[in-house]
Design a protein around this motif. Sequence first.
Motif, PDB file in Angstrom:
ATOM      1  N   GLU A 819       0.833  -1.200   0.000  1.00  0.00           N
ATOM      2  CA  GLU A 819       0.000   0.000   0.000  1.00  0.00           C
ATOM      3  C   GLU A 819       0.873   1.257   0.000  1.00  0.00           C
ATOM      4  OE1 GLU A 819      -3.268   1.376  -0.893  1.00  0.00           O
ATOM      5  OE2 GLU A 819      -3.414  -0.716  -0.289  1.00  0.00           O
ATOM      6  N   ASN A 822       2.608   1.644  -3.440  1.00  0.00           N
ATOM      7  CA  ASN A 822       1.654   2.163  -4.439  1.00  0.00           C
ATOM      8  C   ASN A 822       1.369   3.643  -4.194  1.00  0.00           C
ATOM      9  OD1 ASN A 822       1.513  -0.348  -5.507  1.00  0.00           O
ATOM     10  ND2 ASN A 822      -0.486  -0.875  -4.665  1.00  0.00           N
ATOM     11  N   ALA A 879      -5.696   5.613   0.560  1.00  0.00           N
ATOM     12  CA  ALA A 879      -4.439   4.917   0.860  1.00  0.00           C
ATOM     13  C   ALA A 879      -4.061   5.059   2.334  1.00  0.00           C
ATOM     14  CB  ALA A 879      -3.328   5.458  -0.029  1.00  0.00           C
ATOM     15  N   LYS A 882      -6.360   2.999   4.569  1.00  0.00           N
ATOM     16  CA  LYS A 882      -6.088   1.553   4.457  1.00  0.00           C
ATOM     17  C   LYS A 882      -4.912   1.171   5.347  1.00  0.00           C
ATOM     18  CE  LYS A 882      -7.680   0.080  -0.121  1.00  0.00           C
ATOM     19  NZ  LYS A 882      -7.219  -0.182  -1.482  1.00  0.00           N
TER      20      LYS A 882
END
Length: 1091
Positions: A819, A822, A879, A882
């Motif tokens: 995560e 990314n 993001a 998460k």
Amino acid sequence: MLDFLAENNLCGQAVLRIVSRGNAIIAELLRLSEFIPAVFRLKDKSDQQKYGDIICDFSYFKGPEYYEGKLEAKPELQDLDEEFRENNIEILSRFYLAFESVHKYIVDLNRYLDDLHEGVYIQQTLETVLLNEDGKQLLCEALYLYGVMLLVIDQKIEGEVRERIHIHRNLPLLTHTLYSPPGAKRPANYPESYFQRVPISATFISMVIGRLRSDDIYNQVISIYMGITVNLVEAWEPYKAAKTALNYTLDSANIKEQASRYAASMESLKPQVQQLLKEGFLREEIVLDNIPKLLNCLRDCNVAIRWLMLHTADSAYDPNNKRLRQIKEQVINDSKYNPKILFQLLLDTAQFEFTLKEMFKQMLSEKQIKWESYKKEGSERMTELAEVFSGVKPLTRVEKNENLQAWFREISKQIESLNYEDSTAAGRKTVQLIQALVEVQEFHQLESNLQVCQFLADTRKFLHQMIRTINIKEEVLITMQIVGDLSYAWQIIDSFTSIMQESIRVNPSMVTKLRATFLKLASALDLPLLRINQANSPDLLSVSQFYSGELVAYVRKVLQIIPESMFTSLAKIIKLQIHDIMEVPTRLDKDKLKDYSQLGARYEVAKLTHAISIFTEGILMMKTTLVGIIKVDPKQLLEDGIRKELVKRVAYALHKGLIFNPKAKPSELMPKLKEMAATMDGFYRSFEYIQDYVSIYGLKIWQEEVSRIINYNVEQECNSFLRTKIQDWQSVYQSTHIPIPKFPSVDESATFIGRLCREILRITDPKVTCYIDQMNTWYDMKSHQEVTNNRLFSEIQDTLGTFGLNGLDRLLCFMIVKELQNFLTMLQKTILRDKAVVDVFKAMLTAANPVQGIVVNASKVYASAVAKTQKIWGAYLEAIMKVGQMQILRQQIANELNYSCKFDSKHLAAALENLNKSLLADIEAHYQDPSLPYPKEDNTLLYEITAYLEAAGIHNPLNKIYITTKRLPYFPIINFLFIIAQLPKLQYSKNQGMTCRKAADPVDWPPLVLGLLTLLKQFHSRYTEQFLALIGQFIRSVMEQCTSQKIPDMPSDVVGALMFLEDYVKYTKLSRKVAEAHVPSFIFDEFRTIL
């Protein structure tokens, strides 16, 4: 003439080395055929889509520019190509070397033939080598092994796969032959066109065939190498002369005659062998008197077994070929073929062969001692008789006879002079001595004296024993080895597995009989190892290990029926214990005794338990056996079998039990975990119950195997996040003997641990739930109903144990890393490349400078910056939340692990905590005074203790560095603008803290704070300093504006910003001074009155 295989015979040694290498190459090809990466077959649609552009066959060489252009045009393809190479290079290198060695083998054989032709080997030509027995044998083997290599490659490694594997070297030898597995149409001109790819001297081939023509005979089904069978009816179809010759032997009358002959053989041999195997029948004297007879019986049994096994094997007949079907049916009918009877004969023959071999080995080892002992006894008898006839020795009614006295003394000397080393002369002389003793009895009328007759008879008996003993020769063992060869059944034997297993199930002591059969199969290893051994090749160990390992795996497969049957009985026991048998209370009324006795159910449990212990006895009766070069210990075999069955059943239960329907309302997570916990408890209890009856450490096996299953599944799940993946054969958790089964994935997760993790993430998603930190509970944002709480982690602990929680934690780490990676990619490639957005950052930076000051017209400046960058915050927020969500889960897991560790292993918990504190104290001391000790780079202490601390929950996930980062421009300002952009979506409530204003625009506070905190932790601490300074400046500037505009209440955004600082200090466990360095204490005092 010099021995052809002598070490100083260069010609013989050269061809011996070639043949030795040929056997080693075949073993390597067979070994590798089990490890072909599935992706090279491109069978799955997903594999075709993903790898279709980077995995090419030899068609690549027709237009390499096209393929290379396609690769260069797409960077993601280059990346995939690189990743694919990294993951498979090790196994591919093995394939490259094996294929290259096949090519090198034939090149070397051709070079050897050229050397013979050119006279490199003095006095040796092709003709002279073929006239020598060993030379002829080796040259035939050299050619034959090359043929076997090519057939093995074509049968075990498909043509397309070969080309895809060996694309970097265009070897014509490996091009696709269009051969398909049995049943498909045979390609034209196959296999001769395949064999012709590297030309071999035609003279050599015709001379070899010429030699074979005069030496060999064939059946219609033959084994060419280690059980690879060929049916000549099919194989010789394209060759006119061969086909015609074969047809004469394949008319139905001839087949009937052959099959009936073997049927009759079976009838007569079965009782014969069973008679020989009766207890006490095979005694030493019977064996010595009947060596030829016993060898003939052994030969007949083996010939019958070989013919029937080969000619009834399914693998030898193509079911689509009508003629072959008819031949097979006729063979089966006319030979009255019954696999059980054939298997029984194989068992008996193997047992007979084994007994005979052991007796012969024993007799050979004692041969000289016994011979000398008989010689001494015979000589002494003759000396005593000589003394009797001297008249000195008192023996009733024997007159003095000097002639007989001298004669017996001479005979004694003659016996004494017999020489063991010269067995032929000794044998001849012994026969003459026996004859002389018979004659002396007749001519001198010695029959009248019984004692003299007895002495003579004893001596003759000893001389007879000497003849028998001298005839015990190693040649008998060699003959038995040749006659008993079972290499042709190396693969066919598998068709008898079900019969073997059924017979073990009915009678577990059958294992002892099977031992002899396994040892008979082990003799097949002599075929590939003979030449390797003769050539003193270093390949001996690896080839021995390969074939021995294959055989031991087969032994395990056959004996696996014992653990399987045990577990079937176990399941019944557990069912009875849980559902039928009532637990007896500590106090019980006398009149209720009958109700609790439940004799029927208890008898059933006792019966099943007895059956289990009988199975155990069966396998333990098999002695420790050397199978090839691997020692097989029955106790270890039983334990491995039990482990294998346990792993199979537990892995299947976990796979089936942890599949979730994402659309289910409410979530199936808790009910399925409770169900799974009950299943696991059933397995555990059954293991605990059975351990004493089968003499194993149940708890130890349970913990080792369950941890291995979970760790393996975690490793496989984490593979999807890794560039260099851990293959099954590289995994420390996977095992050949006790394999962990792999199941096809049912969703995006590869394993049950992935499904469990993603289900937890789904139900605690910060877009639909709200996490209340003080209560460790998640609530639905719309309905305000509880979704789940920290009991979830206790339930996982009950179901999967510490290993499960630990594995889940490890998987979450990988997900956080992915995560964050990314997120940074998005930041660098999207946000920082958007000129308009970067201009806003620049302007904001200018407005905020100096950061200790106050931003003039704050509300307008901040609102304008947030409005202009609004489009980038959606993905940013997702993001961050998460990562925060996963960090909350990791904290909960650490709490549960720590709690259970303190509860179940308080000494371990205390020891780890103290060791951790003392290590940290030493490291801090080292940084203050570098002369103090510090763990060196090669010291694994810190790395190893981390694993223990994480397993015991003694760590803080928020302090973990997940990724390495570089310097990023505007990073503090971006995060500052992000946090103030989210504040208007939140509101402060006295009971719940910061909560979401509208369910339609969801933001959950704890994941937001923890996500941002984790992100900042990955960068240099000065970024955090600048970020906190910007928040402090924001609070001061807005408060200043409120004061000047006489607004009495503290704005909600300022409350939010202060709450962020409070929580930041709380979660990082830092001093309050960190926050107070940026915000005056009077603002905090006023803020606390609101709290």
